[in-house]
Design a protein around this motif. Structure first.
Motif, short mmCIF file in Angstrom:
data_model
loop_
_atom_site.label_atom_id
_atom_site.label_comp_id
_atom_site.label_asym_id
_atom_site.label_seq_id
_atom_site.Cartn_x
_atom_site.Cartn_y
_atom_site.Cartn_z
N ARG A 189 0.87 -1.18 0.00
CA ARG A 189 0.00 0.00 0.00
C ARG A 189 0.90 1.22 0.00
O ARG A 189 1.81 1.35 0.83
CB ARG A 189 -0.90 0.00 1.24
CG ARG A 189 -1.88 1.16 1.25
CD ARG A 189 -2.84 1.06 2.43
NE ARG A 189 -2.16 1.11 3.72
CZ ARG A 189 -1.73 2.24 4.31
NH1 ARG A 189 -1.90 3.40 3.72
NH2 ARG A 189 -1.14 2.20 5.48
N LYS A 190 0.69 2.09 -0.96
CA LYS A 190 1.55 3.27 -1.11
C LYS A 190 1.40 4.18 0.10
O LYS A 190 0.31 4.43 0.59
CB LYS A 190 1.19 4.04 -2.39
CG LYS A 190 1.22 3.19 -3.66
CD LYS A 190 2.53 2.44 -3.83
CE LYS A 190 2.51 1.49 -4.98
NZ LYS A 190 2.55 0.11 -4.63
N GLY A 191 2.54 4.66 0.59
CA GLY A 191 2.55 5.56 1.73
C GLY A 191 2.56 4.86 3.07
O GLY A 191 2.70 5.52 4.11
N ALA A 229 4.04 13.59 -8.82
CA ALA A 229 5.39 13.86 -9.36
C ALA A 229 6.37 12.79 -8.86
O ALA A 229 7.22 12.32 -9.62
CB ALA A 229 5.85 15.25 -8.96
N HIS A 230 6.24 12.41 -7.58
CA HIS A 230 7.08 11.35 -7.02
C HIS A 230 6.88 10.06 -7.81
O HIS A 230 7.85 9.41 -8.21
CB HIS A 230 6.73 11.15 -5.54
CG HIS A 230 7.33 9.93 -4.93
ND1 HIS A 230 8.67 9.85 -4.62
CD2 HIS A 230 6.78 8.75 -4.58
CE1 HIS A 230 8.91 8.66 -4.09
NE2 HIS A 230 7.78 7.97 -4.06
N MET A 246 11.01 0.56 2.94
CA MET A 246 11.62 -0.14 1.80
C MET A 246 12.03 0.86 0.72
O MET A 246 13.04 0.66 0.04
CB MET A 246 10.66 -1.19 1.26
CG MET A 246 10.46 -2.35 2.22
SD MET A 246 9.31 -3.56 1.58
CE MET A 246 10.47 -4.62 0.75
N GLY A 247 11.26 1.93 0.59
CA GLY A 247 11.62 2.98 -0.37
C GLY A 247 12.93 3.65 -0.01
O GLY A 247 13.75 3.93 -0.89
N ARG A 248 13.14 3.88 1.28
CA ARG A 248 14.43 4.47 1.70
C ARG A 248 15.58 3.53 1.37
O ARG A 248 16.63 3.96 0.87
CB ARG A 248 14.39 4.76 3.19
CG ARG A 248 13.56 5.96 3.55
CD ARG A 248 13.60 6.25 5.06
NE ARG A 248 12.69 7.31 5.40
CZ ARG A 248 11.49 7.13 5.94
NH1 ARG A 248 11.08 5.91 6.26
NH2 ARG A 248 10.72 8.17 6.20
N HIS A 302 9.94 15.34 -3.84
CA HIS A 302 8.51 15.34 -4.16
C HIS A 302 7.72 14.58 -3.11
O HIS A 302 6.66 15.04 -2.68
CB HIS A 302 8.26 14.73 -5.54
CG HIS A 302 8.67 15.61 -6.68
ND1 HIS A 302 8.36 16.94 -6.77
CD2 HIS A 302 9.37 15.33 -7.81
CE1 HIS A 302 8.84 17.45 -7.89
NE2 HIS A 302 9.47 16.48 -8.54
N ALA A 303 8.20 13.42 -2.72
CA ALA A 303 7.49 12.62 -1.72
C ALA A 303 7.39 13.38 -0.40
O ALA A 303 6.32 13.43 0.22
CB ALA A 303 8.18 11.27 -1.52
N ARG A 304 8.49 13.95 0.03
CA ARG A 304 8.49 14.69 1.31
C ARG A 304 7.58 15.90 1.27
O ARG A 304 7.01 16.28 2.29
CB ARG A 304 9.90 15.12 1.66
CG ARG A 304 10.76 13.96 2.11
CD ARG A 304 12.10 14.43 2.59
NE ARG A 304 12.84 13.30 3.12
CZ ARG A 304 14.08 13.36 3.52
NH1 ARG A 304 14.73 14.52 3.47
NH2 ARG A 304 14.68 12.30 3.99
#
Length: 132
Positions: A34-36, A98-99, A43-45, A90-92
């Motif tokens: 689930r995104k976010g 955009a992210h 895991m994204g980091r 963009h995510a932050r």
């Protein structure tokens, strides 16, 4: 199929390959989350760190030389580093569309396209898969 060519390669190529494969595995896992979610973010980091090291390590790999020690792959590495920075920004900032666009660009360009070029005859991954 033999891993001998990779095991005999310089350490920078081994690190580069291991982290690129890690990024591929993380990509597949992240796409199922689930995104976010906290796990997506963690895991994204890890994915961003892996990709940054893959991109930076490429500057010590000079198997393909087009201009001096460098090749178009090194330009892709610069683009990758810049895109990683802006995608995280963009995510932050909450600019999720955009992210998402930039992450898709990175997955396609830095993993799929660049990864495909590692299977060109004469490259280590081709040797591993073809057996020589």
């Amino acid at each position: 199929m033999s891993l001998d060519p990779l095991l005999q390669a310089p350490a920078v190529i081994q690190i580069h390959t291991a982290l690129a494969l890690c990024a591929v595995a993380l990509t597949l896992a992240i796409l199922t989350l689930r995104k976010g979610s906290p796990l997506h973010r963690a895991m994204g980091r890890a994915w961003v760190v892996a990709m940054a090291i893959v991109a930076v390590s490429s500057f010590w790999i000079h198997e393909l030389r087009v201009v001096g020690l460098f090749s178009p792959i090194h330009l892709l590495s610069l683009v990758t580093l810049w895109t990683l920075l802006t995608a995280v920004g963009h995510a932050r900032a909450g600019r999720i569309a955009a992210h998402r666009r930039q992450m898709r660009f990175l997955i396609f360009g830095a993993l799929v396209v660049a990864g495909a070029f590692t299977f060109v005859p004469g490259r280590i991954m081709h040797t591993i898969v073809s057996g020589g």
